[in-house]
Design a protein around this motif. Structure first.
Motif, short mmCIF file in Angstrom:
data_model
loop_
_atom_site.label_atom_id
_atom_site.label_comp_id
_atom_site.label_asym_id
_atom_site.label_seq_id
_atom_site.Cartn_x
_atom_site.Cartn_y
_atom_site.Cartn_z
N PHE A 20 36.73 84.59 21.19
CA PHE A 20 37.32 83.03 20.35
C PHE A 20 36.93 82.24 20.99
O PHE A 20 36.64 81.42 21.69
N ASP B 74 35.31 79.76 15.26
CA ASP B 74 35.40 81.06 14.27
C ASP B 74 35.24 82.06 15.27
O ASP B 74 34.94 81.58 17.07
N ILE B 75 35.98 83.36 15.21
CA ILE B 75 35.76 84.52 16.24
C ILE B 75 34.59 85.04 15.53
O ILE B 75 34.17 85.91 14.83
N LEU C 184 42.19 78.08 16.98
CA LEU C 184 41.76 79.86 17.84
C LEU C 184 42.38 79.92 19.46
O LEU C 184 42.13 80.92 19.26
N PHE D 100 40.11 75.74 13.95
CA PHE D 100 39.16 76.06 14.74
C PHE D 100 39.46 75.47 15.92
O PHE D 100 41.06 74.65 15.97
#
Length: 456
Positions: free
Chosen positions: A6, A10-11, A123, A119
């Protein structure tokens, strides 16, 4: 390993090790729940050419279906076409399964909900929820239901209409899709506009058999450079998911900040956002020509957020992410950015000649210093303390900008040191009015970093 995938915007992780059935289903379930909580009723899901796309798509969709959100399959596409599916008001949310320009064993997710990037703190919250789901051993059954939706045709129609004035353009163009996702849409657009274009490696292939899909690496541009030695007049390279561009003339590789300056020449009083890696030339010259420049954090999600807050017309990263709000939607789309370059040429702008007019500066490319995820931000904090104490070898410091790492400005140059948000490295860049000063700044800061690393 789930903790580390994470990232800031983004992932991103390695297929099977990080992104496996358990983790991806948990991410899908909690992401679907969050989307519903925010009022989203449906989500479009697309993917790039990665070999792991099919497995990850199935697991993600199973999680989303378990949450109860309506899922639409938009297929293999560039990431910007996924954004387009939301900004064109077809869907409430989008998830693109993409490894971007990372090595081929990587994959990941870029997430948009109601035209906003998902984000940062969001996230991190998703990470905690996914970890809880996994610890609770929640069973998520296979459920691959997803309604197929053709957004690609709408996107192609939109681009063809927007750039109809480029039809039959007399310019020999070479384009390198790098076997990435851009190949899914670019050939048909070029054919409709009857462009004199040679398209290299248009077939999406996650083995990337010709070269890696990262146009920021010079070695990946050799086929374009070879073509430009002959009859071709301009070249374009794309990354794996089509949100980053390289623009080459016979004489140079035009960086993202230089592109921003060129675009601004035909915009009326543009408000332009750059990132901390951009040349001082870009900021100064845009301001001098009647525009207004702003500096922000690196990263597509940070930039999109700042664009909304500051009412920005166009933004750029040195690496080739270009964002247009003027005449477009405000997200980074390499294919759209390419057509805006072709417009400049059609309007008679000589790209090389305009860049030659800029004040002469010497700069390094990004120089990366390897470290660990746990140490990279600590190194930046330690550097700030050293600078606050004063570093006697340095010229007089005019300004320290710390919105994203440390950008130290001097009378005749600047130095940048920041922690990458996507990899365990420290990124540095140096620019000055003389080659001697660039080398001096690089040497001083590299020695400082080396000393800080050894002291940890």
């Amino acid at each position: 390993m789930l903790e580390e995938i994470f990232r800031e915007y983004d992932i991103r992780g390695i297929y099977e090790r990080d992104l496996n059935e358990t983790s991806v289903k948990a991410i899908g379930l909690n992401l679907g729940r969050e989307m519903l909580k925010r009022g989203a009723k449906n989500v479009s899901v697309g993917y790039d050419a990665r070999l792991s796309a099919e497995d990850i798509f199935g697991w993600l969709v199973s999680g989303l279906n378990a949450a109860g959100i309506d899922v639409f399959d938009i297929g293999l596409l560039p990431t910007p076409v996924g954004y387009f599916s939301v900004f064109n008001d077809k869907f409430d949310a989008n998830i693109m399964i993409t490894g971007s320009h990372n090595p081929k064993e990587y994959n990941g997710f870029k997430i948009t909900i109601f035209k906003d990037s998902y984000f940062g703190a969001d996230l991190q919250k998703l990470k905690d929820e996914a970890v809880s789901t996994i610890k609770a051993k929640t069973q998520i059954k296979d459920d691959f239901r997803a309604i197929k939706f053709d957004i690609a045709s709408e996107y192609k129609k939109f681009i063809i209409y927007q750039f109809a004035h480029l039809k039959n353009m007399k310019l020999k163009i070479v384009m390198d899709c790098a076997n990435g996702a851009v190949g899914a849409v670019l050939p048909e657009i070029c054919k409709s506009l009857n462009l004199d274009a040679e398209i290299l490696y248009p077939n999406p292939d996650g083995n990337f058999p010709n070269h890696h899909p990262d146009p920021s690496e010079e070695k990946n541009l050799k086929d374009i450079k070879e073509a430009l030695k002959g009859e071709f007049e301009i070249g374009f390279g794309f990354d794996g998911d089509g949100d980053r561009i390289a623009v080459l003339t016979k004489n140079r590789n035009i960086k993202g900040d230089e592109l921003a300056y060129l675009y601004s020449l035909v915009m009326k009083n543009p408000r332009v956002l750059g990132e901390v890696k951009c040349s001082q030339n870009m900021y100064d010259e845009i301001d001098k020509n009647g525009g207004k420049s702003f500096m922000g954090k690196t990263g597509h999600s940070n930039i999109k957020k700042a664009m909304k807050e500051l009412n920005i017309d166009m933004a750029a990263e040195v690496s080739g992410h270009i964002f247009f709000k003027e005449r477009y939607f405000g997200f980074d789309d390499a294919l759209y950015a390419m057509f805006r370059v072709l417009e400049l040429v059609q309007k008679g702008i000589n790209l090389d000649a305009e860049l030659e007019k800029l004040p002469k500066v010497f700069s390094t490319d990004e120089i990366k210093v390897e470290t660990s995820e746990s140490k990279k931000f600590k190194i930046i904090e330690a550097l700030k303390l050293e600078l606050a104490k004063g570093v006697k070898e340095l010229p007089e410091v005019k300004e320290i900008i710390d919105i994203d790492g440390v950008r130290v400005r001097f009378e005749d140059g600047w130095a940048l040191v920041r922690a990458s948000n996507t990899t365990p490295v420290i990124v540095t860049r140096f620019e000055a009015k003389s080659e001697e000063l660039v080398k001096k700044l690089q040497s001083i800061f590299m020695n400082l970093l080396d000393s800080i690393k050894k002291g940890m």
